[in-house]
Design a protein around this motif. Structure first.
Motif, PDB file in Angstrom:
ATOM      1  N   CYS A  65       2.408 -19.532  -0.752  1.00 40.85           N
ATOM      2  CA  CYS A  65       2.408 -18.619  -1.891  1.00 40.85           C
ATOM      3  C   CYS A  65       2.749 -17.216  -1.399  1.00 40.85           C
ATOM      4  O   CYS A  65       2.691 -16.941  -0.198  1.00 40.85           O
ATOM      5  CB  CYS A  65       1.039 -18.599  -2.561  1.00 40.85           C
ATOM      6  N   TYR A  66       3.055 -16.322  -2.321  1.00 39.60           N
ATOM      7  CA  TYR A  66       3.302 -14.936  -1.908  1.00 39.60           C
ATOM      8  C   TYR A  66       2.968 -14.002  -3.068  1.00 39.60           C
ATOM      9  O   TYR A  66       2.795 -14.432  -4.221  1.00 39.60           O
ATOM     10  CB  TYR A  66       4.742 -14.745  -1.433  1.00 39.60           C
ATOM     11  N   LEU A  67       2.850 -12.734  -2.765  1.00 41.52           N
ATOM     12  CA  LEU A  67       2.571 -11.708  -3.768  1.00 41.52           C
ATOM     13  C   LEU A  67       3.821 -10.886  -4.021  1.00 41.52           C
ATOM     14  O   LEU A  67       4.601 -10.610  -3.095  1.00 41.52           O
ATOM     15  CB  LEU A  67       1.444 -10.787  -3.289  1.00 41.52           C
ATOM     16  N   GLU A  68       3.982 -10.484  -5.262  1.00 39.41           N
ATOM     17  CA  GLU A  68       5.160  -9.686  -5.628  1.00 39.41           C
ATOM     18  C   GLU A  68       4.693  -8.389  -6.259  1.00 39.41           C
ATOM     19  O   GLU A  68       3.906  -8.404  -7.221  1.00 39.41           O
ATOM     20  CB  GLU A  68       6.034 -10.473  -6.604  1.00 39.41           C
ATOM     21  N   PRO A  69       5.140  -7.247  -5.775  1.00 32.75           N
ATOM     22  CA  PRO A  69       4.746  -5.978  -6.395  1.00 32.75           C
ATOM     23  C   PRO A  69       5.356  -5.857  -7.793  1.00 32.75           C
ATOM     24  O   PRO A  69       6.490  -6.283  -8.026  1.00 32.75           O
ATOM     25  CB  PRO A  69       5.318  -4.925  -5.434  1.00 32.75           C
ATOM     26  N   THR A  70       4.601  -5.277  -8.699  1.00 32.21           N
ATOM     27  CA  THR A  70       5.052  -5.213 -10.088  1.00 32.21           C
ATOM     28  C   THR A  70       4.448  -4.004 -10.797  1.00 32.21           C
ATOM     29  O   THR A  70       3.435  -3.453 -10.354  1.00 32.21           O
ATOM     30  CB  THR A  70       4.660  -6.501 -10.835  1.00 32.21           C
ATOM     31  N   THR A  71       5.082  -3.639 -11.903  1.00 33.39           N
ATOM     32  CA  THR A  71       4.548  -2.580 -12.773  1.00 33.39           C
ATOM     33  C   THR A  71       3.869  -3.183 -14.003  1.00 33.39           C
ATOM     34  O   THR A  71       3.453  -2.447 -14.900  1.00 33.39           O
ATOM     35  CB  THR A  71       5.676  -1.632 -13.217  1.00 33.39           C
ATOM     36  N   LEU A 111      -0.022  -6.303  -8.046  1.00 35.49           N
ATOM     37  CA  LEU A 111       0.552  -7.435  -7.325  1.00 35.49           C
ATOM     38  C   LEU A 111       0.394  -8.684  -8.172  1.00 35.49           C
ATOM     39  O   LEU A 111      -0.670  -8.905  -8.768  1.00 35.49           O
ATOM     40  CB  LEU A 111      -0.157  -7.632  -5.982  1.00 35.49           C
ATOM     41  N   LYS A 112       1.446  -9.505  -8.196  1.00 38.15           N
ATOM     42  CA  LYS A 112       1.424 -10.748  -8.968  1.00 38.15           C
ATOM     43  C   LYS A 112       1.475 -11.940  -8.013  1.00 38.15           C
ATOM     44  O   LYS A 112       2.276 -11.965  -7.078  1.00 38.15           O
ATOM     45  CB  LYS A 112       2.616 -10.804  -9.920  1.00 38.15           C
ATOM     46  N   TRP A 113       0.590 -12.908  -8.248  1.00 39.68           N
ATOM     47  CA  TRP A 113       0.538 -14.117  -7.401  1.00 39.68           C
ATOM     48  C   TRP A 113       1.690 -15.026  -7.802  1.00 39.68           C
ATOM     49  O   TRP A 113       1.763 -15.495  -8.933  1.00 39.68           O
ATOM     50  CB  TRP A 113      -0.793 -14.836  -7.597  1.00 39.68           C
ATOM     51  N   MET A 114       2.587 -15.284  -6.856  1.00 39.96           N
ATOM     52  CA  MET A 114       3.777 -16.096  -7.121  1.00 39.96           C
ATOM     53  C   MET A 114       3.595 -17.522  -6.590  1.00 39.96           C
ATOM     54  O   MET A 114       2.870 -17.746  -5.621  1.00 39.96           O
ATOM     55  CB  MET A 114       4.994 -15.440  -6.473  1.00 39.96           C
ATOM     56  N   PRO A 115       4.290 -18.491  -7.205  1.00 36.72           N
ATOM     57  CA  PRO A 115       4.136 -19.900  -6.805  1.00 36.72           C
ATOM     58  C   PRO A 115       4.582 -20.156  -5.378  1.00 36.72           C
ATOM     59  O   PRO A 115       5.405 -19.433  -4.809  1.00 36.72           O
ATOM     60  CB  PRO A 115       5.028 -20.654  -7.805  1.00 36.72           C
ATOM     61  N   GLU A 127       0.825  -1.210   0.000  1.00 41.32           N
ATOM     62  CA  GLU A 127       0.000   0.000   0.000  1.00 41.32           C
ATOM     63  C   GLU A 127       0.860   1.261   0.000  1.00 41.32           C
ATOM     64  O   GLU A 127       0.528   2.243  -0.658  1.00 41.32           O
ATOM     65  CB  GLU A 127      -0.942  -0.013   1.205  1.00 41.32           C
ATOM     66  N   ASP A 128       1.973   1.223   0.746  1.00 38.68           N
ATOM     67  CA  ASP A 128       2.856   2.394   0.816  1.00 38.68           C
ATOM     68  C   ASP A 128       3.524   2.674  -0.530  1.00 38.68           C
ATOM     69  O   ASP A 128       3.842   3.834  -0.843  1.00 38.68           O
ATOM     70  CB  ASP A 128       3.928   2.191   1.887  1.00 38.68           C
ATOM     71  N   ASN A 129       3.751   1.623  -1.314  1.00 42.87           N
ATOM     72  CA  ASN A 129       4.526   1.766  -2.556  1.00 42.87           C
ATOM     73  C   ASN A 129       3.700   1.568  -3.818  1.00 42.87           C
ATOM     74  O   ASN A 129       4.260   1.362  -4.908  1.00 42.87           O
ATOM     75  CB  ASN A 129       5.697   0.762  -2.553  1.00 42.87           C
ATOM     76  N   LYS A 130       2.360   1.659  -3.705  1.00 43.62           N
ATOM     77  CA  LYS A 130       1.537   1.340  -4.870  1.00 43.62           C
ATOM     78  C   LYS A 130       1.628   2.382  -5.994  1.00 43.62           C
ATOM     79  O   LYS A 130       1.282   2.086  -7.138  1.00 43.62           O
ATOM     80  CB  LYS A 130       0.082   1.144  -4.451  1.00 43.62           C
ATOM     81  N   GLU A 131       2.135   3.570  -5.689  1.00 39.50           N
ATOM     82  CA  GLU A 131       2.328   4.547  -6.768  1.00 39.50           C
ATOM     83  C   GLU A 131       3.436   4.097  -7.701  1.00 39.50           C
ATOM     84  O   GLU A 131       3.384   4.336  -8.907  1.00 39.50           O
ATOM     85  CB  GLU A 131       2.647   5.922  -6.191  1.00 39.50           C
ATOM     86  N   ASP A 132       4.458   3.451  -7.156  1.00 42.31           N
ATOM     87  CA  ASP A 132       5.567   2.955  -7.977  1.00 42.31           C
ATOM     88  C   ASP A 132       5.301   1.547  -8.501  1.00 42.31           C
ATOM     89  O   ASP A 132       5.720   1.193  -9.611  1.00 42.31           O
ATOM     90  CB  ASP A 132       6.870   2.958  -7.158  1.00 42.31           C
ATOM     91  N   PHE A 133       4.623   0.737  -7.675  1.00 46.49           N
ATOM     92  CA  PHE A 133       4.293  -0.642  -8.060  1.00 46.49           C
ATOM     93  C   PHE A 133       2.790  -0.835  -7.863  1.00 46.49           C
ATOM     94  O   PHE A 133       2.344  -1.320  -6.814  1.00 46.49           O
ATOM     95  CB  PHE A 133       5.077  -1.644  -7.206  1.00 46.49           C
ATOM     96  N   PRO A 134       1.997  -0.450  -8.877  1.00 43.12           N
ATOM     97  CA  PRO A 134       0.537  -0.422  -8.691  1.00 43.12           C
ATOM     98  C   PRO A 134      -0.144  -1.786  -8.671  1.00 43.12           C
ATOM     99  O   PRO A 134      -1.304  -1.870  -8.271  1.00 43.12           O
ATOM    100  CB  PRO A 134       0.057   0.391  -9.898  1.00 43.12           C
TER     101      PRO A 134
END
Length: 353
Positions: free
Chosen positions: A91-97, A47-51, A38-45
């Motif tokens: 599983c985990y989420l990865e911030p992405t553009t 989230l990608k679901w990772m294995p 949430e803090d970085n969503k301007e740069d990484f709007p």
């Protein structure tokens, strides 16, 4: 807890306790990660679901990571589906553009893997380890408060607590009749606490007495006038405080009546009018009731605009050799915030204000 119950726990339960612990740790980490998303969503709007990092991955979430599911941080999908919504999920989420996954490719709700019971909520958004659907929490259907309510004991538990302290143990406060009664009051509470004709008779006696005084007739003809009774929730509360009530009658005397209306109180603006006394007798059920822990008496009150009209009832008062609960005095309170928040009072009943 594990050590204390080791002798009676099966192998399954021992392993399950470890699973719950691991899941709690994973969800706490995911909650912390979410704050960063949430803090970085301007740069990484997005989230990608990772294995999963598990050596033996399950199939439920495979559909998400196989398609590389990518959605904005604020997407409502994350409210219902997220890593950690299955036991021991790694599983985990990865911030992405990267661009979001097209809506037509996102599994429909009926086709999406269902979260495990107790893990439905997103820990980053809800800030809770397990949801209230976890079996550890009593459910509304079995909540003891609701069971009591079905038995007609709607106000029972509220008599022993301040409203601010009351919390439904099943966290079903939105549904719980008892909780709502304590916090919001019973909107159907109205009328006298004695038969209506007796209440009107008491009011007429006071009117006659005050009229006589206005005509110059000294003193008061009222000796002992029954204007109400202590309600059941009041008597139950007092019983819980080890206070035995020798009479449930609320009595008004001529001396008390004059004390409520005396000039010195009127000059200070704190005297009640006769009309307020009539309202108290005719509609005693609509008054909220508090217990004064220091003076150990009852305060009936009603909030009207910016003031509170209150009536004090002294318990077990020796009146001419008779033990009664006389209505001692009445007045107005202008500092309503101080009165309502004063810790010396315990709420017994909150009526509609």
């Amino acid at each position: 807890w594990r050590k204390a119950t080791e002798s009676i726990q099966s192998h399954f339960n021992k392993n399950w306790l470890q699973t719950e612990y691991n899941t709690a740790v994973l969800r706490a980490e995911q909650a912390a990660d979410w704050r960063h998303f949430e803090d970085n969503k301007e740069d990484f709007p997005c989230l990608k679901w990772m294995p999963t990092s598990s050596a033996t991955p399950r199939e439920q979430h495979k559909a998400f990571w196989d398609m590389g599911l990518t959605l904005p941080v604020d997407d409502k999908f994350w409210d219902k589906h997220h890593p950690g919504d299955l036991w021991n999920c790694k599983c985990y989420l990865e911030p992405t553009t990267a661009e979001p996954t097209p809506k037509k490719r996102i599994p429909k709700e009926k086709d999406a893997p269902k979260p495990a019971k107790g893990l439905e909520s997103n820990p980053g958004k809800k800030a809770e380890m397990y949801s209230r659907n976890h079996p550890y929490y009593p459910q509304p259907a079995t909540c003891i408060w609701l069971k009591l309510a079905k038995g007609g004991a709607e106000a029972m538990l509220g008599r022993f607590f301040n409203a601010e302290e009351v919390k439904c143990p099943g966290d079903c406060n939105e549904k719980c009749k008892i909780y709502n009664l304590i916090i919001n009051g019973n909107k159907n509470m109205k009328g006298p606490t004695i038969p209506k004709e007796k209440a009107e008779e008491a009011v007429n006696t006071i009117i006659t007495d005050l009229t006589a005084q206005e005509k110059g007739q000294k003193g008061s003809r009222i000796q002992i006038l029954n204007i109400g009774k202590l309600e059941k929730e009041v008597k139950d509360f007092l019983s819980s405080r080890k206070i035995d009530i020798l009479s449930d009658d609320i009595i008004l005397t001529g001396k008390q009546l004059l004390h409520c209306l005396r000039e010195v109180k009127a000059e200070r603006g704190i005297a009640v009018t006769p009309e307020k006394i009539y309202d108290f007798i005719r509609d005693m059920k609509s008054y909220s009731i508090r217990f004064d822990k220091e003076k150990r008496n009852l305060i009936y009150y009603k909030k009207e605009d910016d003031i509170i009209v209150k009536f004090v009832v002294e318990l077990n008062y020796n009146l001419k050799g008779r033990i009664v609960n006389p209505y001692i005095t009445a007045g107005k309170v202008f500092n309503t915030k101080s009165f309502l928040n004063n810790s010396i009072y315990i709420d017994i009943k909150k009526a509609e204000q």
